[in-house]
Design an enzyme around this catalytic site. Structure first.
Site, PDB file in Angstrom:
ATOM      1  N   GLU A  92      -1.907  -1.689  10.269  1.00  0.00           N
ATOM      2  CA  GLU A  92      -1.504   0.179   9.672  1.00  0.00           C
ATOM      3  C   GLU A  92      -3.107   0.041   9.008  1.00  0.00           C
ATOM      4  OE1 GLU A  92       2.538   1.824   9.364  1.00  0.00           O
ATOM      5  OE2 GLU A  92       1.674  -0.057   7.869  1.00  0.00           O
ATOM      6  N   CYS A 105      -8.092   2.215   4.105  1.00  0.00           N
ATOM      7  CA  CYS A 105      -7.184   1.840   3.440  1.00  0.00           C
ATOM      8  C   CYS A 105      -6.853   0.213   4.633  1.00  0.00           C
ATOM      9  CB  CYS A 105      -5.749   1.483   2.431  1.00  0.00           C
ATOM     10  SG  CYS A 105      -4.987   0.406   1.951  1.00  0.00           S
ATOM     11  N   CYS A 112       2.518 -10.866   6.011  1.00  0.00           N
ATOM     12  CA  CYS A 112       2.037 -11.645   4.904  1.00  0.00           C
ATOM     13  C   CYS A 112       3.348 -12.588   4.204  1.00  0.00           C
ATOM     14  CB  CYS A 112       2.537  -9.851   3.483  1.00  0.00           C
ATOM     15  SG  CYS A 112       1.812 -10.714   1.989  1.00  0.00           S
ATOM     16  N   CYS A 116       6.715  -9.874  -2.810  1.00  0.00           N
ATOM     17  CA  CYS A 116       6.480 -10.193  -3.387  1.00  0.00           C
ATOM     18  C   CYS A 116       7.257  -9.151  -3.364  1.00  0.00           C
ATOM     19  CB  CYS A 116       5.153  -8.951  -3.562  1.00  0.00           C
ATOM     20  SG  CYS A 116       3.686  -9.925  -4.320  1.00  0.00           S
ATOM     21  N   CYS A 119       7.893  -5.365  -2.579  1.00  0.00           N
ATOM     22  CA  CYS A 119       6.561  -4.148  -1.255  1.00  0.00           C
ATOM     23  C   CYS A 119       7.735  -4.756   0.483  1.00  0.00           C
ATOM     24  CB  CYS A 119       5.421  -5.483  -1.811  1.00  0.00           C
ATOM     25  SG  CYS A 119       4.247  -4.918   0.124  1.00  0.00           S
ATOM     26  N   GLY A 159      -1.053  -7.716   4.203  1.00  0.00           N
ATOM     27  CA  GLY A 159      -1.392  -9.019   4.324  1.00  0.00           C
ATOM     28  C   GLY A 159      -2.054  -9.038   2.733  1.00  0.00           C
ATOM     29  N   GLU A 160      -1.957 -10.823   3.026  1.00  0.00           N
ATOM     30  CA  GLU A 160      -3.141 -10.774   1.206  1.00  0.00           C
ATOM     31  C   GLU A 160      -4.460 -11.790   2.002  1.00  0.00           C
ATOM     32  OE1 GLU A 160      -2.705 -11.586  -2.057  1.00  0.00           O
ATOM     33  OE2 GLU A 160      -4.627 -11.958  -2.104  1.00  0.00           O
ATOM     34  N   SER A 191      -8.654  -6.981  -3.024  1.00  0.00           N
ATOM     35  CA  SER A 191      -7.046  -7.170  -3.541  1.00  0.00           C
ATOM     36  C   SER A 191      -6.035  -8.308  -3.585  1.00  0.00           C
ATOM     37  CB  SER A 191      -6.296  -5.700  -3.795  1.00  0.00           C
ATOM     38  OG  SER A 191      -4.803  -5.241  -4.469  1.00  0.00           O
ATOM     39  N   SER A 214      -2.858  -7.578  -9.147  1.00  0.00           N
ATOM     40  CA  SER A 214      -1.652  -7.042  -8.900  1.00  0.00           C
ATOM     41  C   SER A 214      -0.906  -8.225  -9.170  1.00  0.00           C
ATOM     42  CB  SER A 214      -1.302  -7.541  -7.091  1.00  0.00           C
ATOM     43  OG  SER A 214      -1.660  -6.184  -6.306  1.00  0.00           O
ATOM     44  N   LEU A 215      -1.162  -7.672 -10.327  1.00  0.00           N
ATOM     45  CA  LEU A 215      -0.340  -8.871 -11.502  1.00  0.00           C
ATOM     46  C   LEU A 215       0.944  -8.104 -12.212  1.00  0.00           C
ATOM     47  CD1 LEU A 215      -1.850 -10.646 -13.245  1.00  0.00           C
ATOM     48  CD2 LEU A 215      -1.538  -8.428 -15.513  1.00  0.00           C
ATOM     49  N   CYS A 329       0.983   2.510  -1.187  1.00  0.00           N
ATOM     50  CA  CYS A 329       1.259   1.379  -1.933  1.00  0.00           C
ATOM     51  C   CYS A 329       2.270   0.939  -1.402  1.00  0.00           C
ATOM     52  CB  CYS A 329       1.072   1.304  -3.284  1.00  0.00           C
ATOM     53  SG  CYS A 329      -0.720   2.393  -3.272  1.00  0.00           S
TER      54      CYS A 329
HETATM   55  N1  SAH Z   1      -1.870  -9.270  -1.390  1.00  0.00           N
HETATM   56  C1  SAH Z   1      -2.663  -7.927  -1.662  1.00  0.00           C
HETATM   57  C2  SAH Z   1      -3.427  -6.674  -0.644  1.00  0.00           C
HETATM   58  C3  SAH Z   1      -1.462  -5.495  -1.021  1.00  0.00           C
HETATM   59  S1  SAH Z   1      -2.139  -4.135  -2.149  1.00  0.00           S
HETATM   60  C4  SAH Z   1      -2.161  -7.755  -3.011  1.00  0.00           C
HETATM   61  O1  SAH Z   1      -1.038  -7.902  -3.626  1.00  0.00           O
HETATM   62  O2  SAH Z   1      -3.191  -7.031  -4.120  1.00  0.00           O
HETATM   63  C5  SAH Z   1      -1.169  -3.269  -2.339  1.00  0.00           C
HETATM   64  C6  SAH Z   1      -0.716  -3.075  -3.412  1.00  0.00           C
HETATM   65  O3  SAH Z   1       0.446  -2.302  -3.526  1.00  0.00           O
HETATM   66  C7  SAH Z   1      -0.694  -4.109  -4.616  1.00  0.00           C
HETATM   67  O4  SAH Z   1      -1.341  -4.129  -5.442  1.00  0.00           O
HETATM   68  C8  SAH Z   1       1.155  -4.099  -4.294  1.00  0.00           C
HETATM   69  O5  SAH Z   1       1.657  -4.988  -5.524  1.00  0.00           O
HETATM   70  C9  SAH Z   1       1.864  -3.054  -4.226  1.00  0.00           C
HETATM   71  N2  SAH Z   1       2.714  -2.841  -4.144  1.00  0.00           N
HETATM   72  C10 SAH Z   1       3.762  -3.306  -3.311  1.00  0.00           C
HETATM   73  N3  SAH Z   1       4.558  -3.010  -3.267  1.00  0.00           N
HETATM   74  C11 SAH Z   1       4.713  -1.481  -3.735  1.00  0.00           C
HETATM   75  C12 SAH Z   1       5.660  -0.592  -4.632  1.00  0.00           C
HETATM   76  N4  SAH Z   1       6.483  -0.547  -3.524  1.00  0.00           N
HETATM   77  N5  SAH Z   1       5.096   0.274  -4.349  1.00  0.00           N
HETATM   78  C13 SAH Z   1       3.651   1.030  -5.263  1.00  0.00           C
HETATM   79  N6  SAH Z   1       3.032  -0.630  -5.170  1.00  0.00           N
HETATM   80  C14 SAH Z   1       2.942  -1.379  -3.815  1.00  0.00           C
END
Ligand code: SAH
Length: 337
Positions: A92, A105, A112, A116, A119, A159-160, A191, A214-215, A329
């Site tokens: 996507e 995006c 992935c 997390c 996600c 993906g990462e 990211s 993504s902290l 996101c």
């Molecule tokens: N793997 C990379 C790229 C994905 S970016 C990364 O982790 O940064 C997608 C962003 O959306 C990341 O910051 C991720 O943590 C955030 N994200 C994932 N699930 C989410 C959710 N349910 N609600 C809001 N943000 C989310």
């Protein structure tokens, strides 16, 4: 023999191939411009290239494309594209409109590995890495087929990106090349959930690119549960790896009710952001089916944001767009409904 996608090659690689075929190196630049600036769909179209070379290329390569399977438009204007790849898997891409910006995006993997806890992309596991041509084709499709004028490019889809560094770096080189897409590095953001070796490689590849980390938690104990890769790459090391990042650095922080939204956590986050000179992007949690997590209510979100601002941190609340079409996101899962 299975033909390769010519779009998986960087300009340097194509120059070598062209030389082996007995042609001058500048032919590669011409081919690049046909592929990326004119959006050529066949070698036949490349009228500045000799017929002999076109035939030779045709024998070994295809000009790969992605196939659009579905397109959804959100009430806020955000558009989501489901693309089918040559092996039948799906990815996507999302197009987000804000003021003068048109941001795409991009996905870098099918699925992935990093799971997390909040996600959708990691829930169905990992399928495979995208090839360089599959990464750039998401852009080419929107630019050439749908005539969108894109201004910003973020690797925040499925993906990462830093877990697929080799192919990501080739895609970035193609995006960056003057004869290729000619996109300035400052308009590109990668990211990551915190893959330290990848951050180190990215610094060397392109010091001007923007990095988003993504902290989501400012201490190891909590981050271990929300972003499991933290067990391998600890916060302290992650912070030092980001400390000398030359490009723009942003910390992403998704607000989850009663998990990471206490004011004490805002203070810890502020400390890290100030140490790194990073901007903080707060993201409202998007709902993911089957996950028992609630977004922080609006009022508390505002208080959390103010707490950061009061400490001199540059922080914003990201408007998470495209929720009604599961394009926000963390909602991308690459499936046909
Ligand atoms: N793997 C990379 C790229 C994905 S970016 C990364 O982790 O940064 C997608 C962003 O959306 C990341 O910051 C991720 O943590 C955030 N994200 C994932 N699930 C989410 C959710 N349910 N609600 C809001 N943000 C989310």
């Amino acid at each position: 023999m299975l033909k390769k996608n010519i779009k998986d090659l960087t300009l340097e690689e194509l120059e070598k191939i062209v030389a082996v075929l007995g042609e001058p190196a500048y032919r590669a630049k011409q081919i690049f411009s046909w592929l990326y600036q004119k959006g050529a769909a066949s070698f036949e179209q490349m009228s500045t290239i000799s017929q002999t070379l076109r035939n030779k290329l045709e024998k070994k390569y295809v000009i790969g494309t992605v196939e659009l399977s579905a397109q959804l438009r959100s009430s806020d204007g955000t558009e989501k594209f489901l693309f089918k790849l040559a092996d039948g898997t799906f990815i996507e891409s999302v197009l987000i409109f804000a003021q003068e910006r048109k941001t795409v995006c991009l996905s870098t993997q099918v699925g992935c590995k990093f799971a997390c806890s909040f996600c959708a992309s990691g829930r169905r596991g990992f399928v495979r890495n995208l090839l360089p041509g599959e990464i750039t084709n998401q852009i080419l499709f929107l630019q050439h087929k749908l005539k969108h004028k894109i201004t910003n490019y973020v690797f925040m889809g499925m993906g990462e990106p830093l877990d697929n560094f080799n192919n990501l770096s080739k895609a970035i080189m193609i995006m960056d090349a003057k004869e290729g897409m000619n996109i300035g590095s400052r308009r590109i953001t990668v990211s990551t959930c915190g893959i330290i070796p990848g951050i180190e490689k990215l610094k060397k590849l392109n010091p001007q690119i923007n990095l988003s980390v993504s902290l989501h938690a400012a201490d190891d104990q909590l981050r271990d549960t929300l972003v499991p890769i933290n067990r391998r790459y600890r916060l302290k090391e992650l912070i030092s790896s980001c400390a000398n990042f030359a490009g723009k650095l942003t910390l992403e922080y998704v607000l989850i009710k009663d998990k990471n939204d206490a004011l004490q956590q805002a203070d810890q986050l502020a400390k890290i952001a100030k140490r790194l000179g990073a901007k903080v992007n707060l993201i409202p949690l998007s709902r993911v089916t089957g996950l028992d997590l609630e977004p922080t209510p609006g009022e508390e979100t505002g208080i959390f944001l103010k707490r950061l601002l009061k400490q001199g941190v540059q922080a914003t609340l990201r408007e998470s767009k495209g929720r009604d079409i599961s394009a926000a996101c963390g909602q991308l899962a690459g499936k046909l409904k």
